[in-house]
Design a protein around this motif. Structure first.
Motif, mmCIF file in Angstrom:
data_model
loop_
_atom_site.group_PDB
_atom_site.id
_atom_site.type_symbol
_atom_site.label_atom_id
_atom_site.label_comp_id
_atom_site.label_asym_id
_atom_site.label_seq_id
_atom_site.Cartn_x
_atom_site.Cartn_y
_atom_site.Cartn_z
ATOM 1 N N GLN B 180 -16.823 -10.402 9.015
ATOM 2 C CA GLN B 180 -15.680 -9.873 8.284
ATOM 3 C C GLN B 180 -14.449 -10.684 8.693
ATOM 4 O O GLN B 180 -14.542 -11.563 9.541
ATOM 5 C CB GLN B 180 -15.480 -8.385 8.615
ATOM 6 C CG GLN B 180 -16.708 -7.516 8.346
ATOM 7 C CD GLN B 180 -17.058 -7.436 6.870
ATOM 8 O OE1 GLN B 180 -16.190 -7.550 6.002
ATOM 9 N NE2 GLN B 180 -18.352 -7.246 6.563
ATOM 10 N N ALA B 181 -13.322 -10.388 8.099
ATOM 11 C CA ALA B 181 -12.115 -11.150 8.418
ATOM 12 C C ALA B 181 -10.914 -10.225 8.547
ATOM 13 O O ALA B 181 -10.932 -9.089 8.054
ATOM 14 C CB ALA B 181 -11.856 -12.204 7.339
ATOM 15 N N GLN B 186 -6.914 -5.477 2.839
ATOM 16 C CA GLN B 186 -8.209 -5.140 2.240
ATOM 17 C C GLN B 186 -9.352 -5.581 3.155
ATOM 18 O O GLN B 186 -10.314 -4.839 3.389
ATOM 19 C CB GLN B 186 -8.382 -5.832 0.870
ATOM 20 C CG GLN B 186 -7.470 -5.326 -0.226
ATOM 21 C CD GLN B 186 -6.089 -6.000 -0.184
ATOM 22 O OE1 GLN B 186 -5.669 -6.574 0.823
ATOM 23 N NE2 GLN B 186 -5.355 -5.895 -1.288
ATOM 24 N N LEU B 187 -9.222 -6.808 3.664
ATOM 25 C CA LEU B 187 -10.268 -7.324 4.550
ATOM 26 C C LEU B 187 -10.337 -6.509 5.834
ATOM 27 O O LEU B 187 -11.415 -6.245 6.368
ATOM 28 C CB LEU B 187 -9.994 -8.803 4.872
ATOM 29 C CG LEU B 187 -10.175 -9.775 3.703
ATOM 30 C CD1 LEU B 187 -9.660 -11.169 4.071
ATOM 31 C CD2 LEU B 187 -11.637 -9.852 3.268
ATOM 32 N N VAL B 188 -9.172 -6.101 6.341
ATOM 33 C CA VAL B 188 -9.145 -5.303 7.575
ATOM 34 C C VAL B 188 -9.877 -3.976 7.360
ATOM 35 O O VAL B 188 -10.623 -3.516 8.226
ATOM 36 C CB VAL B 188 -7.687 -5.068 8.042
ATOM 37 C CG1 VAL B 188 -7.629 -4.010 9.137
ATOM 38 C CG2 VAL B 188 -7.068 -6.371 8.548
ATOM 39 N N ARG B 189 -9.693 -3.391 6.175
ATOM 40 C CA ARG B 189 -10.392 -2.127 5.897
ATOM 41 C C ARG B 189 -11.903 -2.316 5.905
ATOM 42 O O ARG B 189 -12.650 -1.488 6.417
ATOM 43 C CB ARG B 189 -9.922 -1.543 4.559
ATOM 44 C CG ARG B 189 -8.677 -0.656 4.730
ATOM 45 C CD ARG B 189 -8.470 0.257 3.540
ATOM 46 N NE ARG B 189 -8.078 -0.483 2.342
ATOM 47 C CZ ARG B 189 -6.813 -0.888 2.114
ATOM 48 N NH1 ARG B 189 -5.854 -0.646 2.995
ATOM 49 N NH2 ARG B 189 -6.528 -1.529 1.008
ATOM 50 N N LYS B 190 -12.348 -3.442 5.373
ATOM 51 C CA LYS B 190 -13.792 -3.726 5.374
ATOM 52 C C LYS B 190 -14.305 -3.958 6.806
ATOM 53 O O LYS B 190 -15.406 -3.543 7.160
ATOM 54 C CB LYS B 190 -14.092 -4.965 4.531
ATOM 55 C CG LYS B 190 -14.061 -4.699 3.041
ATOM 56 C CD LYS B 190 -14.658 -5.905 2.341
ATOM 57 C CE LYS B 190 -14.741 -5.671 0.844
ATOM 58 N NZ LYS B 190 -15.047 -6.920 0.146
ATOM 59 N N ALA B 191 -13.480 -4.641 7.585
ATOM 60 C CA ALA B 191 -13.857 -4.898 8.978
ATOM 61 C C ALA B 191 -13.994 -3.571 9.735
ATOM 62 O O ALA B 191 -14.903 -3.381 10.541
ATOM 63 C CB ALA B 191 -12.811 -5.788 9.644
ATOM 64 N N ARG B 192 -13.090 -2.657 9.425
ATOM 65 C CA ARG B 192 -13.101 -1.347 10.064
ATOM 66 C C ARG B 192 -14.419 -0.639 9.766
ATOM 67 O O ARG B 192 -15.057 -0.050 10.648
ATOM 68 C CB ARG B 192 -11.918 -0.542 9.515
ATOM 69 C CG ARG B 192 -11.743 0.836 10.105
ATOM 70 C CD ARG B 192 -10.553 1.514 9.429
ATOM 71 N NE ARG B 192 -10.078 2.647 10.201
ATOM 72 C CZ ARG B 192 -10.591 3.869 10.083
ATOM 73 N NH1 ARG B 192 -11.565 4.093 9.230
ATOM 74 N NH2 ARG B 192 -10.107 4.859 10.815
ATOM 75 N N LYS B 193 -14.842 -0.744 8.517
ATOM 76 C CA LYS B 193 -16.091 -0.102 8.095
ATOM 77 C C LYS B 193 -17.288 -0.736 8.816
ATOM 78 O O LYS B 193 -18.217 -0.037 9.245
ATOM 79 C CB LYS B 193 -16.250 -0.264 6.574
ATOM 80 C CG LYS B 193 -16.810 0.968 5.911
ATOM 81 C CD LYS B 193 -16.807 0.842 4.394
ATOM 82 C CE LYS B 193 -18.188 1.159 3.870
ATOM 83 N NZ LYS B 193 -18.539 0.429 2.658
ATOM 84 N N ALA B 194 -17.238 -2.046 8.944
ATOM 85 C CA ALA B 194 -18.345 -2.752 9.599
ATOM 86 C C ALA B 194 -18.478 -2.307 11.056
ATOM 87 O O ALA B 194 -19.583 -2.059 11.550
ATOM 88 C CB ALA B 194 -18.113 -4.261 9.523
#
Ligand SMILES: Cc1ncc(C[n+]2csc(CCOP(=O)(O)OP(=O)(O)O)c2C)c(N)n1
Ligand code: SF4
Lengths: 354, 256
Positions: B180-181, B186-194
């Motif tokens: 993730q990045a 938006q990318l931070v939110r995805k990283a959080r989910k990961a």
């Protein structure tokens, strides 16, 4: 208590289990493979864990983690592997973690050979890695003593929160001797500093990093106090026939056995000979050496399977009061009793038979 | 008349109330927060043991509010192995930079992953050695200038940047491997989910989980924080594709 005939290496493994060790991390190397093999067989039977690390570097750092989590843990290796472990041993000493490390010493330097040697004395007794620290070093001379010292090593590691090395060699590891395992419960202590999850308390941090020079100095002084305490409370040495001795042999581990045989022959020839056998190499039995009487002792002969390492400590603590000589074989060659006898007779200016 | 007050943003319990030593605009702070939120959300803080690396995040133990150990350079996965094997009830994670994980600690990470250690590895890839002053890392991009690749990284001389997530996903044991990045909200939110997924899988006892986070190093890269985020989005994400490289079958869209 029953006596069983056991190979040194397996007795070392069983002693660790008797001492409450349930975790072993290590990497194969001759001449000590029987220890990890034994642990990989025994530990699952007693609810423990054996992990073969990808290297000695990894294995010693697994010990760091496990000891930091407050669990008794051990590794074993031989000289080249112990060199790789020095990074971790330094960090473990800095973080004040109790671990037990077995070194079945083989000939060096480099890949050297696989035969028994005592050429890791400097490395073992001078800390070994970087920084201002020491490890405690125990040197058994029989399988029975190896059992007792390995069990004690866990208690001493906990007492001082410091790595304890057990220095053997291929002979101690391969030898079959009758042993008795002392009947005693492992003396497990509370480790409130361990990282076990911070439920109900402030977080614990296990580390060796102290960026402030004054803090690091204070930490090193605190470590130093532990080493001083080891010198006061936990020096072990065996002395034989020191009363009236004109010649004193000084040897540990395997070479002390060679010296005992040599002493019998020397006595037959009328030489009054005694033995100082350090059991703890660090702390070194300095007082025993200091108490030798220069009026009675003509010289000390240090016998080692190296080209002269412990002899430096013997010289240090005689403080020039008694001549100190050295005899050793190296590279995996074990000195014979005959060689020791001849060396003593030569030094006494006596007739040496061919 | 009192107006009801609702707290909508607060510090996670798994972080301490303490200023960090990171440079302004450094994403280490964001990554810390995401890890702490995952621990909070899953109720794992009191079981957690973190392992700090050698690198800019060497003092991470000062910022997280849970038990911590500080490893030698690259050895965090070995410490984590020892902790988890010694105390299987703990939730163990390492937090490592690219020099720490992909250079000096390559053996430790591959073998911890290959043994399927039930730990979570958080890998901060900023393509540089931040702490020691901006030297080349194993993940430094081709042509990227650093203090030890002053003419730009030359693959003829030193090889190509290592893609750790792809490399680890070739192993059988790991259950979750993702990249993730941290370059946009938006990318931070995805990283959080990961990270949430990774810690959840560890808590479920599933196995080795690995979250690579593409980061930036404004100081080492010689850019403003905003330029660094832009550069990361453009250059880093072009060479290091985001995605979930490995996921348990049961997870949505997962392949084994
Ligand atoms: C054995 C050893 N070698 C070298 C170093 C010096 N050193 C400290 S941090 C570091 C690189 C860290 O870079 P990275 O892992 O990318 O983390 P970052 O600082 O970028 O967050 C190095 C080489 C060390 N501490 N120990
Ligand atoms: S040097 Fe780079 S990685 Fe380190 S704190 Fe500064 S910006 Fe962050």
């Amino acid at each position: 208590m029953t006596r069983v005939l056991m190979k040194g290496a397996e007795a070392v493994g069983e002693a660790a289990i008797k001492a409450g060790c349930r975790h072993f991390f290590g990497y194969p190397i001759t001449p000590q493979n029987e220890i990890p093999e034994y642990m990989s067989r025994r530990l699952p039977q007693v609810g423990g864990t054996y992990v073969q690390g990808e290297s000695e570097v990894a294995s010693i750092n697994m010990l760091f983690g496990c000891a930091g989590a407050g669990v008794r843990v051990m590794t074993s290796s031989s000289s080249p592997g112990i060199s790789l472990m020095q990074e971790g041993i330094s960090y473990i000493a800095g973080a004040e973690l109790p671990v037990v490390v077995i070194n079945m010493v083989r000939g060096g330097p480099g890949l050297g050979g696989i035969q028994p040697a005592q050429s890791d004395y400097f490395q073992a007794t001078r800390g070994g890695g970087h920084g201002d620290y020491y490890t405690m070093v125990l040197a058994p001379s029989t399988v029975q003593e190896a059992v007792e010292l390995v069990m004690d090593a866990f208690d001493l590691a906990d007492k001082y929160r410091n790595p304890v090395l057990v220095l053997g060699d291929g002979i101690i590891g391969q030898m079959m001797e009758p042993v008795e395992f002392p009947e005693r419960e492992p003396a497990l202590v509370d480790k409130p500093w361990a990282t076990t999850g911070c439920k109900g308390r402030e977080p614990n941090i296990v580390k060796s990093l102290l960026l402030d020079p004054y803090e690091l100095e204070e930490h090193n002084r605190k470590l130093q106090q532990k080493y001083e305490r080891m010198k006061r409370e936990d020096v072990r040495v065996e002395t034989v026939d020191l009363d009236g001795a004109e010649v004193v042999l000084c040897a540990y581990g395997t070479t002390s056995r060679v010296c005992r045989t040599a002493m019998e022959r020397l006595r037959e020839k009328g030489v009054k000979v005694g033995l100082v056998r350090p059991i703890t190499l660090f702390p070194f039995p300095e007082k025993t050496i200091q108490s030798l009487d220069p009026k009675k002792v003509k010289f000390i002969l240090t016998v080692e399977m190296s080209l002269g390492q412990m002899v430096q400590d013997v010289k240090l603590y005689t403080e020039g009061r008694i001549p100190v000589h050295f005899f050793g074989r190296t590279g995996g060659v074990v000195p014979t009793p005959q060689e020791v006898v001849r060396e003593v007779l030569k030094r006494l200016g006596k007739e040496v038979e061919k | 008349m009192s107006v009801p007050v609702e707290v909508i943003f607060k510090r996670p319990e798994a972080l301490r109330d303490r200023p960090t030593h990171y440079c302004p605009g450094c994403p280490h702070g964001i990554a810390h927060r995401l890890v702490a939120e995952a621990l909070d959300d899953l109720g794992l803080r009191e079981r957690a043991v973190g392992v700090a690396p050698v690198g800019c995040s060497v003092l991470a133990y000062n910022y997280f509010n849970c038990d911590f150990q500080e490893a030698a350079h690259g050895r965090a996965p070995a410490l984590a192995t020892g902790i988890k094997r010694g105390r299987p009830d703990t939730i163990v994670f390492t937090y490592q930079g690219d020099g720490d994980l992909a250079s000096i600690g390559m053996a430790e990470i591959i073998h911890a992953a290959n043994r399927g250690e039930k730990i979570t590895v958080v890998f901060i890839n900023n393509a540089i050695y931040g702490m020691t002053g901006g030297q080349m890392a194993p993940t430094t991009l081709v042509g990227q200038k650093t203090t030890t690749s002053p003419y730009g990284r030359d693959p003829e001389q030193i090889g190509w940047p290592i893609r750790m997530a792809e490399l680890l996903s070739t192993l059988v044991a790991p259950v979750y491997v993702t990249r993730q990045a941290l370059y946009t909200p938006q990318l931070v939110r995805k990283a959080r989910k990961a990270l949430h997924t990774a810690f959840r899988l560890q808590a479920e006892g599933k196995g080795f989980t690995f979250v690579e986070l593409l980061s930036s190093c404004p100081t080492g890269w010689g850019m403003t924080p905003v330029e660094a985020l832009e550069w990361g989005k453009e250059k880093m994400m072009a060479y290091f594709p985001l995605g979930e490289f490995k996921k348990p079958e049961a997870e949505e869209g997962g392949k084994k």
